[in-house]
Write a protein that holds these residues in place. Structure first.
Motif, PDB file in Angstrom:
ATOM      1  N   GLY A 595      69.854  23.256  32.387  1.00 36.65           N
ATOM      2  CA  GLY A 595      69.596  22.107  31.524  1.00 36.65           C
ATOM      3  C   GLY A 595      68.356  22.397  30.683  1.00 36.65           C
ATOM      4  N   ASP A 596      67.428  21.454  30.675  1.00 33.18           N
ATOM      5  CA  ASP A 596      66.170  21.661  29.963  1.00 33.18           C
ATOM      6  C   ASP A 596      65.095  22.245  30.876  1.00 33.18           C
ATOM      7  OD1 ASP A 596      67.188  20.701  27.606  1.00 33.18           O
ATOM      8  OD2 ASP A 596      66.651  18.617  28.060  1.00 33.18           O
ATOM      9  N   SER A 597      65.471  22.533  32.114  1.00 30.35           N
ATOM     10  CA  SER A 597      64.516  23.069  33.082  1.00 30.35           C
ATOM     11  C   SER A 597      64.498  24.593  33.028  1.00 30.35           C
ATOM     12  CB  SER A 597      64.886  22.593  34.489  1.00 30.35           C
ATOM     13  OG  SER A 597      64.081  23.209  35.452  1.00 30.35           O
ATOM     14  N   ARG A 598      63.294  25.154  32.979  1.00 33.24           N
ATOM     15  CA  ARG A 598      63.126  26.610  32.976  1.00 33.24           C
ATOM     16  C   ARG A 598      62.049  26.961  34.000  1.00 33.24           C
ATOM     17  NH1 ARG A 598      65.188  28.945  28.190  1.00 33.24           N
ATOM     18  NH2 ARG A 598      63.780  30.710  28.373  1.00 33.24           N
ATOM     19  N   MET A 599      62.351  27.957  34.840  1.00 36.63           N
ATOM     20  CA  MET A 599      61.384  28.438  35.827  1.00 36.63           C
ATOM     21  C   MET A 599      61.287  29.943  35.722  1.00 36.63           C
ATOM     22  SD  MET A 599      62.368  26.110  39.175  1.00 36.63           S
ATOM     23  CE  MET A 599      60.969  26.721  40.110  1.00 36.63           C
ATOM     24  N   THR A 600      60.062  30.453  35.638  1.00 37.84           N
ATOM     25  CA  THR A 600      59.842  31.885  35.471  1.00 37.84           C
ATOM     26  C   THR A 600      59.253  32.474  36.751  1.00 37.84           C
ATOM     27  OG1 THR A 600      59.503  31.642  33.096  1.00 37.84           O
ATOM     28  CG2 THR A 600      58.654  33.641  34.127  1.00 37.84           C
ATOM     29  N   PHE A 601      59.884  33.555  37.227  1.00 34.24           N
ATOM     30  CA  PHE A 601      59.474  34.218  38.458  1.00 34.24           C
ATOM     31  C   PHE A 601      59.020  35.647  38.151  1.00 34.24           C
ATOM     32  CE2 PHE A 601      62.663  31.100  39.460  1.00 34.24           C
ATOM     33  CZ  PHE A 601      62.256  30.507  40.649  1.00 34.24           C
ATOM     34  N   GLU A 602      58.061  36.115  38.917  1.00 34.96           N
ATOM     35  CA  GLU A 602      57.638  37.507  38.841  1.00 34.96           C
ATOM     36  C   GLU A 602      58.367  38.306  39.917  1.00 34.96           C
ATOM     37  OE1 GLU A 602      53.698  40.292  39.631  1.00 34.96           O
ATOM     38  OE2 GLU A 602      53.436  38.173  39.144  1.00 34.96           O
ATOM     39  N   VAL A 603      58.946  39.428  39.530  1.00 32.66           N
ATOM     40  CA  VAL A 603      59.648  40.280  40.487  1.00 32.66           C
ATOM     41  C   VAL A 603      58.619  41.047  41.315  1.00 32.66           C
ATOM     42  CG1 VAL A 603      61.273  42.178  40.779  1.00 32.66           C
ATOM     43  CG2 VAL A 603      61.625  40.526  38.933  1.00 32.66           C
ATOM     44  N   VAL A 604      58.629  40.821  42.637  1.00 31.12           N
ATOM     45  CA  VAL A 604      57.666  41.504  43.515  1.00 31.12           C
ATOM     46  C   VAL A 604      58.331  42.551  44.385  1.00 31.12           C
ATOM     47  CG1 VAL A 604      56.140  39.498  43.552  1.00 31.12           C
ATOM     48  CG2 VAL A 604      57.898  39.749  45.333  1.00 31.12           C
ATOM     49  N   GLY A 605      59.666  42.590  44.417  1.00 32.81           N
ATOM     50  CA  GLY A 605      60.331  43.573  45.255  1.00 32.81           C
ATOM     51  C   GLY A 605      61.799  43.742  44.900  1.00 32.81           C
ATOM     52  N   VAL A 606      62.345  44.880  45.324  1.00 28.76           N
ATOM     53  CA  VAL A 606      63.771  45.172  45.168  1.00 28.76           C
ATOM     54  C   VAL A 606      64.340  45.444  46.558  1.00 28.76           C
ATOM     55  CG1 VAL A 606      65.523  46.676  44.167  1.00 28.76           C
ATOM     56  CG2 VAL A 606      63.444  46.145  42.879  1.00 28.76           C
ATOM     57  N   ALA A 607      65.361  44.662  46.949  1.00 31.79           N
ATOM     58  CA  ALA A 607      65.981  44.799  48.271  1.00 31.79           C
ATOM     59  C   ALA A 607      67.303  45.547  48.151  1.00 31.79           C
ATOM     60  CB  ALA A 607      66.213  43.419  48.890  1.00 31.79           C
TER      61      ALA A 607
END
Length: 814
Positions: A595-607
């Motif tokens: 929708g109008d919601s946006r959340m930004t995440f930082e990638v800290v790992g690869v599994a």
């Protein structure tokens, strides 16, 4: 008769289960008038925005649909049973119930066998109808059919429900495959599913809760198309109001929702989508077995017709017409079919019950009516008629075509018999071998699929791993309180004896719940206007260490990922390869768009890639965020993954005590070892593999009997010829080779045709295979070898019989 009984019985058993699960109308008044506005196979609770055809309906939408002029008696039902520990007469026990609106019983047209039903007034006020209507089964099991049950109280979480009635025997509601212990007014949702509000309009319209099936009866003079048009007008008006604050492409995307009106005589059933594929595969297999049975019986009747040549010749010579001969032989075939059908019906009932037990989950048995009703009897009669034609026509017409002169010339057992007499019998054997090969190849591929699924590398060790779904909202916790109670539970469970590690997540392992969002990745070009969709989960610190999913790069979610800190996430290999191909993803950012919601995440790992949900298909991009950073949208329930030192089933009781010590109001919605979850996921594959293997074995046995029978009959017809050969010096080995050569030609022809059939079969079932190619050489070679060996053995039995013919006795017969 035994052959026919086996074929008809197996087909009737499968049909009775298919009919009960897929085709049989609900046992209610005028079921053909019922219409559904939701998907009958959908179940559960969907939170968010749908697109395209709607699966389920929200309660506020149901209230608006009551305006519809084309339907009467509109009612809503919970799309899946809710399972909970209830207090009945002072004792706590697990029960399953269904919430329904007030018009449920009256619209379905059922009458109580005891007491009375709640009605439309139950919907008038929230929490104002604390009633329960028991099913006949629960009444008998729990109360011994005592009439004193009326007025008793069943406590479900925050609701004290008074028993006011008992439904009639045989009534299970609108959902095929599951029978509730009791029904509750839908207005009691806030009390029986505590901590959630699914009845009122959500503050955030994007988080719409869709959880209901909606039914109604078609009014006279209206069509299904008119119902659909009217429902979509109401839905669109509702969507316009809900998404009034949105604009542009986002609003256009959210407005792409529509209702499909469906006939609902068969009711709803999440079971249909689950069992339809395996049951049709098994139905095809038993149909093949029936065909092989018919071929076998046809061969027996051909031999019998040959032995009756003189009788037929005399009848024809005395003036009988050919139709009369055919009619007599077909009547004899019909008697065989009728006897086989009667025996098959006796076998079918127990066979269907066995099949249902094999298809059911022991903790959640399938509840369908598989009694032998008129439809099943009609099917059996139809199959009996078909088998009569299949195995009776060829011998009957062959006998009727016999010329009087030919019959007079050919003496019984003489040397002048027509070599073409056995051609039809040999053709039948070729057909048997071909059909058997196709069935055995299919069974082999399904067996390989089952073995591949059970031995599949999930990306983590599944042994000694327990998954428990705990409901914190049911205990009254909200938002940050949920995080606090989840952490207390985690700490307490970690201290329990025999526990090697504890974590929790929103969606769990091998569960039926999952989450998906559109996502934009830093440095990844957009394809078109929209972001790409990916799966995601919210997990607690130590998730990857406890489940033992290796971290290939960076770190996992840890205690440092708290509220106020940058949002962190771990991505799987597939996500990294798709969005960050050739680039180091650590430190880069991904943004979810909802929708109008946006959340930004930082990638800290690869599994490492893991099978945390489906076992089939390609692995999908997935990311894992920190559940502790999810506030205020903390999941109302969470899956606790517990790694134990021994069999987790044995630790379950002590773990339940730990949970009750933390807070006895926290509900345990489910608790299964991952081994058990995996077994449940492959249940249908196991059913198909087992039954196709059984029917493949039966087909092999019938083919071997057919081969032996034809060759033995051929030997009996050539007794004089073989006797003369041996009298003038032929050795036993020569006779054996002669018969085996005849056998080899039939086998080669049958296997050649069978290979072509098998290729067609594998194309049909290729989408159901896992880890094995449809043209798998090992399966084809082993199947060919099995049939060749069995066919050769059967042929050798007939050949050795030929080698033991006494020349003197054979010449005396001549």
């Amino acid at each position: 008769v035994l052959s026919v009984m086996l074929g008809i019985g197996a087909n009737t058993a499968i049909f009775s289960l298919l009919d009960a699960c897929l085709f049989k109308a609900l046992p209610i008044k005028d079921p053909q008038q019922l219409v559904m506005l939701s998907d009958p196979t959908a179940s559960g609770v969907q939170v968010g925005v749908s697109s395209g055809e709607r699966d389920l309906i929200s309660y506020p939408e149901f209230q608006e649909f009551k305006q519809m002029k084309s339907l009467r008696g509109l009612f809503a039902t919970e799309s899946s049973l809710f399972r909970v520990d209830a207090t009945v007469e002072g004792a706590q026990e697990p029960v399953q119930a269904r919430m329904v609106s007030g018009d449920f019983f009256s619209t379905l047209g059922v009458q109580p066998q005891l007491g009375y039903f709640f009605n439309a007034t139950a919907d008038d006020g929230l929490g104002q109808a604390p009633y329960a209507v028991l099913s006949d089964g629960f009444w008998a099991r729990r109360f011994g059919r005592s009439p004193d049950v009326l007025g008793k109280t069943i406590t479900v979480r925050q609701a004290a429900l008074t028993v006011i009635g008992v439904a009639p025997r045989g009534f299970f509601g609108e959902n095929v495959g599951s029978t509730p212990d009791f029904w509750v007014p839908i207005s009691m949702q806030l009390q029986v599913v505590a901590g959630r509000d699914w009845l009122r309009v959500q503050p955030n319209p994007i988080m719409k809760v869709q959880w209901l099936h909606v039914f109604g009866r078609l009014k006279p003079g209206y069509t299904l198309a008119q119902v659909q048009t009217e429902a979509n007008v109401i839905l669109r008006r509702n969507l316009e109001q809900s998404y009034a604050s949105l604009s542009g492409d986002r609003k256009k995307q959210f407005m792409d929702q529509r209702i499909r009106a469906r006939p609902a005589a068969e009711g709803a059933s999440e079971l249909r989508a689950e069992v339809q594929r395996p049951l049709f595969v098994i139905f095809a297999a038993v149909g093949t077995v029936l065909l092989i049975c018919c071929v076998n019986v046809a061969n027996l009747l051909l031999a019998r017709a040959n032995s009756r040549r003189r009788e037929v010749m005399v009848r024809l010579a005395l003036g009988a017409n050919k139709f009369r001969i055919v009619r007599q032989l077909m009547t004899e075939s019909l008697i065989i079919s009728v006897l086989g059908a009667c025996g098959g019906l006796l076998f079918a009932q127990s066979g269907a019950e066995l099949l249902m037990r094999m298809a059911s989950n022991p903790s959640d048995p399938i509840a369908v009516d598989i009694s032998l009703d008129g439809r099943v009897l009609a099917f059996t009669v139809g199959v009996a008629m078909l088998t009569t034609l299949l195995f009776g026509l060829a011998p009957a017409f062959r006998a009727a075509r016999m010329g009087i002169g030919t019959a007079l010339r050919e003496g019984a057992g003489g040397m002048t018999q027509s070599a073409g007499r056995l051609l039809l019998s040999k053709s039948f054997v070729v057909a048997q071998v071909a059909l058997s090969l196709a069935l055995v190849v299919g069974a082999g591929l399904f067996l390989r699929t089952l073995m591949n699924l059970k031995s599949m590398d999930l990306g983590y060790p599944r042994e000694r791993l327990l998954s428990m779904r705990l409901d914190g909202a049911a205990a009254g916790y909200k938002d940050k309180q949920l995080i606090a109670v989840y952490n207390r539970l985690r700490e307490s469970l970690a201290k329990a004896p025999g526990v090697n590690g504890v974590t929790y997540s929103e969606n769990g392992l091998l569960s039926t719940t999952d989450s998906a969002d559109d996502v934009e990745a830093e440095g990844y070009p957009k394809r078109g206007k929209d972001a790409e969709s990916t799966r995601w989960d919210e997990v607690a610190p130590g998730y990857f260490a406890t489940v033992r999913i290796p971290i290939l790069l960076g770190r996992e979610i840890s205690e440092r990922d708290k509220p106020g800190m940058p949002l962190a996430c771990v991505i799987n290999q597939t996500f990294a390869n798709h969005f960050f191909a050739g680039r180091n993803p650590i430190g880069r950012h991904i943004t979810t768009v909802y929708g109008d919601s946006r959340m930004t995440f930082e990638v800290v790992g690869v599994a490492k890639d893991s099978r945390d949900h489906g076992l089939r298909g390609k692995l999908r991009p997935r990311f894992f965020s920190a559940l502790q950073q999810a506030a205020p949208e903390v999941p109302e329930s969470a899956y606790f993954e517990v790694r134990t030192n021994a069999d987790p089933r044995g630790e379950l009781l002590s773990l339940r005590r730990v949970i009750q010590n933390v807070d006895p109001n926290v509900a345990i919605l489910s608790a299964h070892s991952v081994d058990d979850l995996l077994e449940d996921r492959v249940r249908n594959d196991r059913l198909v593999a087992r039954l196709t293997s059984v029917f493949g074995g039966i087909a092999l046995l019938l083919a071997a009997i057919g081969i032996y029978g034809v060759l033995a009959y051929a030997v009996s017809q050539r007794t004089t010829e073989i006797g003369i050969r041996m009298a003038i010096g032929a050795q036993a080995g020569t006779v054996v080779r002669m018969v085996l050569k005849e056998n080899g030609l039939m086998l080669v022809a049958g296997l050649g045709i069978g290979l072509l059939l098998s290729v067609g079969v594998t194309r049909l079932i290729s989408s159901q295979l896992v880890g094995v190619e449809a043209a798998d050489p090992a399966v084809f070679v082993s199947s060919l070898a099995i049939i060749l060996a069995l066919g050769t053995l059967a042929g050798y039995g007939a050949a050795s019989r030929a080698a033991r013919i006494d020349p003197i006795r054979a010449l005396r017969n001549e």
